[in-house]
Design a protein around this motif. Structure first.
Motif, short mmCIF file in Angstrom:
data_model
loop_
_atom_site.label_atom_id
_atom_site.label_comp_id
_atom_site.label_asym_id
_atom_site.label_seq_id
_atom_site.Cartn_x
_atom_site.Cartn_y
_atom_site.Cartn_z
N TYR A 11 166.56 25.49 -29.57
CA TYR A 11 166.21 26.47 -30.61
C TYR A 11 165.05 27.33 -30.15
N THR A 12 163.92 26.72 -29.81
CA THR A 12 162.73 27.50 -29.45
C THR A 12 162.71 27.89 -27.98
N GLN A 13 163.48 27.23 -27.15
CA GLN A 13 163.53 27.59 -25.74
C GLN A 13 164.48 28.78 -25.58
N ALA A 23 174.98 27.88 -31.68
CA ALA A 23 175.17 26.68 -32.48
C ALA A 23 176.18 26.93 -33.60
N LEU A 24 176.14 28.11 -34.21
CA LEU A 24 177.09 28.44 -35.27
C LEU A 24 178.50 28.59 -34.71
N ASP A 25 178.62 29.11 -33.50
CA ASP A 25 179.94 29.19 -32.86
C ASP A 25 180.54 27.80 -32.70
N VAL A 26 179.72 26.85 -32.25
CA VAL A 26 180.18 25.47 -32.10
C VAL A 26 180.54 24.90 -33.48
N GLY A 27 179.68 25.13 -34.47
CA GLY A 27 179.96 24.66 -35.82
C GLY A 27 181.27 25.20 -36.37
N ASN A 28 181.55 26.47 -36.13
CA ASN A 28 182.80 27.06 -36.59
C ASN A 28 184.01 26.43 -35.91
N ARG A 29 183.89 26.15 -34.62
CA ARG A 29 185.00 25.49 -33.91
C ARG A 29 185.24 24.08 -34.45
N PRO A 40 171.39 22.41 -37.79
CA PRO A 40 170.00 22.64 -38.19
C PRO A 40 169.47 23.99 -37.75
N HIS A 41 170.16 24.67 -36.84
CA HIS A 41 169.75 26.00 -36.41
C HIS A 41 169.74 26.99 -37.58
N LEU A 42 170.44 26.67 -38.65
CA LEU A 42 170.45 27.57 -39.80
C LEU A 42 169.05 27.74 -40.39
N SER A 43 168.14 26.84 -40.05
CA SER A 43 166.75 27.02 -40.49
C SER A 43 166.13 28.26 -39.85
N HIS A 44 166.78 28.82 -38.84
CA HIS A 44 166.32 30.07 -38.19
C HIS A 44 166.08 31.15 -39.24
N PHE A 45 167.01 31.26 -40.19
CA PHE A 45 166.90 32.30 -41.19
C PHE A 45 165.72 32.04 -42.13
N ARG A 52 157.48 28.53 -44.13
CA ARG A 52 157.95 27.17 -44.40
C ARG A 52 159.15 26.84 -43.52
N HIS A 53 159.32 25.55 -43.28
CA HIS A 53 160.50 25.08 -42.57
C HIS A 53 161.47 24.54 -43.59
N GLY A 54 162.73 24.92 -43.47
CA GLY A 54 163.69 24.67 -44.52
C GLY A 54 164.53 23.42 -44.43
N TRP A 55 164.43 22.65 -43.37
CA TRP A 55 165.27 21.46 -43.30
C TRP A 55 164.44 20.26 -42.93
N SER A 56 165.00 19.12 -43.16
CA SER A 56 164.29 17.88 -42.86
C SER A 56 165.22 16.92 -42.15
#
Length: 71
Positions: A11-13, A23-29, A40-45, A52-56
């Protein structure tokens, strides 16, 4: 019940936007194959709109109790 899969990846690298897209491409597949991905990459938005960080780790533990991780 559909298998729940945790999608892991950088994510940060590098570029977080590109990493989120990948990550979303993989999730869609995975969804196309009848699985229920946890991306968890959806926390990007959340990160781009607030400090704030949106996931735990709660979602992670619910997803991966069976050990299904895609990296």
């Amino acid at each position: 019940m559909r298998p729940r899969i945790y999608v892991a990846g950088p994510y940060t690298q590098g570029d977080s936007c590109v990493n989120t897209r990948n990550a979303l491409d993989v999730g869609n597949r995975l969804m196309d194959k009848g699985m229920a991905p946890f991306v968890p990459h959806l926390s990007h938005f959340w990160h781009t709109m607030t400090t704030r960080h949106g996931w735990s780790l709660t979602g992670f533990s619910q997803c991966c109790s069976g050990g299904n991780v895609i990296a």
